[in-house]
Design an enzyme around this catalytic site. Sequence first.
Site, PDB file in Angstrom:
ATOM      1  N   ASN A  48       0.828  -1.204   0.000  1.00 32.18           N
ATOM      2  CA  ASN A  48       0.000   0.000   0.000  1.00 32.18           C
ATOM      3  C   ASN A  48       0.867   1.260   0.000  1.00 32.18           C
ATOM      4  O   ASN A  48       0.369   2.349   0.259  1.00 32.18           O
ATOM      5  CB  ASN A  48      -0.900   0.027   1.238  1.00 32.18           C
ATOM      6  CG  ASN A  48      -1.793  -1.184   1.320  1.00 32.18           C
ATOM      7  OD1 ASN A  48      -2.394  -1.589   0.332  1.00 32.18           O
ATOM      8  ND2 ASN A  48      -1.868  -1.789   2.495  1.00 32.18           N
ATOM      9  N   HIS A 134     -14.200  -1.555   6.387  1.00 35.72           N
ATOM     10  CA  HIS A 134     -13.018  -2.213   6.948  1.00 35.72           C
ATOM     11  C   HIS A 134     -13.286  -2.790   8.346  1.00 35.72           C
ATOM     12  O   HIS A 134     -14.076  -2.246   9.113  1.00 35.72           O
ATOM     13  CB  HIS A 134     -11.903  -1.168   7.034  1.00 35.72           C
ATOM     14  CG  HIS A 134     -10.546  -1.728   7.333  1.00 35.72           C
ATOM     15  ND1 HIS A 134      -9.977  -1.636   8.582  1.00 35.72           N
ATOM     16  CD2 HIS A 134      -9.644  -2.364   6.543  1.00 35.72           C
ATOM     17  CE1 HIS A 134      -8.769  -2.189   8.542  1.00 35.72           C
ATOM     18  NE2 HIS A 134      -8.541  -2.631   7.320  1.00 35.72           N
ATOM     19  N   GLU A 178     -15.821   3.775   3.721  1.00 34.14           N
ATOM     20  CA  GLU A 178     -14.526   4.110   3.144  1.00 34.14           C
ATOM     21  C   GLU A 178     -14.789   4.983   1.926  1.00 34.14           C
ATOM     22  O   GLU A 178     -15.876   4.931   1.353  1.00 34.14           O
ATOM     23  CB  GLU A 178     -13.791   2.825   2.722  1.00 34.14           C
ATOM     24  CG  GLU A 178     -13.421   1.966   3.910  1.00 34.14           C
ATOM     25  CD  GLU A 178     -12.851   0.607   3.513  1.00 34.14           C
ATOM     26  OE1 GLU A 178     -12.081   0.529   2.540  1.00 34.14           O
ATOM     27  OE2 GLU A 178     -13.186  -0.373   4.191  1.00 34.14           O
ATOM     28  N   SER A 182     -10.930  -0.803   0.267  1.00 37.28           N
ATOM     29  CA  SER A 182      -9.591  -1.378   0.382  1.00 37.28           C
ATOM     30  C   SER A 182      -9.399  -2.621  -0.464  1.00 37.28           C
ATOM     31  O   SER A 182      -8.301  -2.884  -0.927  1.00 37.28           O
ATOM     32  CB  SER A 182      -9.293  -1.696   1.840  1.00 37.28           C
ATOM     33  OG  SER A 182     -10.228  -2.631   2.347  1.00 37.28           O
ATOM     34  N   ASP A 207     -13.498   7.031   5.959  1.00 37.17           N
ATOM     35  CA  ASP A 207     -12.171   6.432   6.079  1.00 37.17           C
ATOM     36  C   ASP A 207     -11.468   6.558   4.722  1.00 37.17           C
ATOM     37  O   ASP A 207     -11.848   5.891   3.757  1.00 37.17           O
ATOM     38  CB  ASP A 207     -12.330   4.962   6.498  1.00 37.17           C
ATOM     39  CG  ASP A 207     -10.998   4.248   6.684  1.00 37.17           C
ATOM     40  OD1 ASP A 207      -9.965   4.772   6.212  1.00 37.17           O
ATOM     41  OD2 ASP A 207     -11.003   3.166   7.284  1.00 37.17           O
ATOM     42  N   HIS A 210      -7.222   4.534   1.666  1.00 41.03           N
ATOM     43  CA  HIS A 210      -6.657   4.233   0.341  1.00 41.03           C
ATOM     44  C   HIS A 210      -6.818   5.390  -0.642  1.00 41.03           C
ATOM     45  O   HIS A 210      -6.640   5.219  -1.848  1.00 41.03           O
ATOM     46  CB  HIS A 210      -7.285   2.957  -0.219  1.00 41.03           C
ATOM     47  CG  HIS A 210      -6.970   1.770   0.626  1.00 41.03           C
ATOM     48  ND1 HIS A 210      -5.808   1.047   0.494  1.00 41.03           N
ATOM     49  CD2 HIS A 210      -7.633   1.228   1.676  1.00 41.03           C
ATOM     50  CE1 HIS A 210      -5.776   0.092   1.403  1.00 41.03           C
ATOM     51  NE2 HIS A 210      -6.879   0.193   2.134  1.00 41.03           N
ATOM     52  N   LYS A 241       0.101   4.068   4.703  1.00 43.65           N
ATOM     53  CA  LYS A 241      -0.028   3.655   3.299  1.00 43.65           C
ATOM     54  C   LYS A 241       0.688   4.686   2.417  1.00 43.65           C
ATOM     55  O   LYS A 241       1.899   4.745   2.468  1.00 43.65           O
ATOM     56  CB  LYS A 241      -1.499   3.415   2.986  1.00 43.65           C
ATOM     57  CG  LYS A 241      -1.926   2.129   3.725  1.00 43.65           C
ATOM     58  CD  LYS A 241      -3.381   1.822   3.769  1.00 43.65           C
ATOM     59  CE  LYS A 241      -3.566   0.528   4.585  1.00 43.65           C
ATOM     60  NZ  LYS A 241      -4.900   0.369   5.133  1.00 43.65           N
TER      61      LYS A 241
HETATM   62  C1  PLP Z   1      -5.305  -0.134   6.550  1.00 48.08           C
HETATM   63  C2  PLP Z   1      -6.659   0.355   6.859  1.00 48.08           C
HETATM   64  C3  PLP Z   1      -7.006   0.844   8.117  1.00 48.08           C
HETATM   65  C4  PLP Z   1      -6.078   0.728   9.296  1.00 48.08           C
HETATM   66  O1  PLP Z   1      -5.018   1.590   9.230  1.00 48.08           O
HETATM   67  P1  PLP Z   1      -3.660   1.142   9.941  1.00 48.08           P
HETATM   68  O2  PLP Z   1      -2.929   2.426  10.116  1.00 48.08           O
HETATM   69  O3  PLP Z   1      -2.996   0.193   9.038  1.00 48.08           O
HETATM   70  O4  PLP Z   1      -4.046   0.521  11.241  1.00 48.08           O
HETATM   71  C5  PLP Z   1      -8.249   1.379   8.306  1.00 48.08           C
HETATM   72  N1  PLP Z   1      -9.151   1.423   7.290  1.00 48.08           N
HETATM   73  C6  PLP Z   1      -8.859   0.937   6.077  1.00 48.08           C
HETATM   74  C7  PLP Z   1      -9.886   1.011   5.003  1.00 48.08           C
HETATM   75  C8  PLP Z   1      -7.619   0.382   5.828  1.00 48.08           C
HETATM   76  O5  PLP Z   1      -7.349  -0.130   4.628  1.00 48.08           O
END
Ligand code: PLP
Length: 391
Positions: A48, A134, A178, A182, A207, A210, A241
Amino acid sequence: MVGFDEQLGRDLDETRDAGLWRELREIESAQSARIKFGGREFINFSSNDYLGLAAHPALGRAVREAVEQFGVGSGASRLICGSLQPHHELESALAKWQGTEAALVFSTGFAAAQGVLTSLLGLGDVVILDKKAHASMIDAAKLSGATLRVFRHNDLENLEKLLQWAADRGGRVLVASESVFSMDGDHAPLAGIVELKERYGAWLMLDEAHAVGLYGPLGQGLAAADGLGERIEIRMGTLGKAAGAAGGFVCGSRQLIDLLVNKARSFIFSTAPSPAVSAAACAGVELIQSAEGKALRQQLWQRVDELRLGAGSIGWETPAEPSAILPLIVGGEAKAVATMDRLREAGFFIPAIRYPTVPRNEARLRVTLSASHSVGDVQQLVNALGQAVTR
Ligand SMILES: *Cc1c(COP(=O)(O)O)cnc(C)c1O
């Protein structure tokens, strides 16, 4: 009496028999377009690290300087004596970048989601999640004690029904989704979600894990790209990421951030992130907004175009909206693993994503691209996919 390890062994046998066995691999190189493990080099289509910042010299420099001045460990939680200058600098940079009053950094994005939902909601409230949200949001929603409802993935009509139902009940209502999903890289219908949550007096938590670094004039995310940032109460993302470091963040009003500082247990009862990591994240966030960041985004989108075109030409369906994530749906779990192994043999590292991350019999190869991939990398991948993937 069945012994401890014997009982666990039975659980593991079930996992293995279902084709769902997972194990760790020890990577012997930095994170980049090439990774090494088992003494062999692979072209990496699984990270990522979308902009190639995880091993960028500017982030390494930021770490070294922060270690010189602040050491490695933060020593305590933020509210005791662990709230160091790099954390505050990062939070100012995040708020400025996202155009919000304030921002708060958590150790991970997972912890950020947990902090937000458990602080804002409780018994008698309602949280409405997209079906593909997620795991961090699902677990947080359950932990909050609010009533959990799930709307069909990206289905505004279904969301509206649930909002109607929740509005009649009274209590707080929060929608969580999101922006770029993801697993499949598809986009939420943000304008529609924002309009609906406003009509029904609900709040929205978005969220952008990505999307941060990839969309919007300064890489702020999809909300900014769609001009919706100011209408979303809670914007969260990860610094692990595209930003190339680690940590989670929440951006929003001063009131929101003050509430989280006072209530979010995953913030309060956890040692502050290493100052060096926060300094690296800050460098990542600055880089994303710079001319170099813009050039990296352009490079990434070129690779995305090339892969979408190439995969399309050999018969793969590609999602409607461009993202750095390209899912290649294979079907059965065992078949997905076999395909992954064939590609591994050919020198490509692409993970098979299986149940429980995605529904049963919808196992897929999840290809992710980075600005550090070359035209040749993508071309080689398309050729290999044509040979290795049986449908
Ligand atoms: C990776 C991810 C998270 C968590 O983030 P981290 O910093 O890796 O704990 C939360 N939401 C989504 C959609 C993710 O892909």
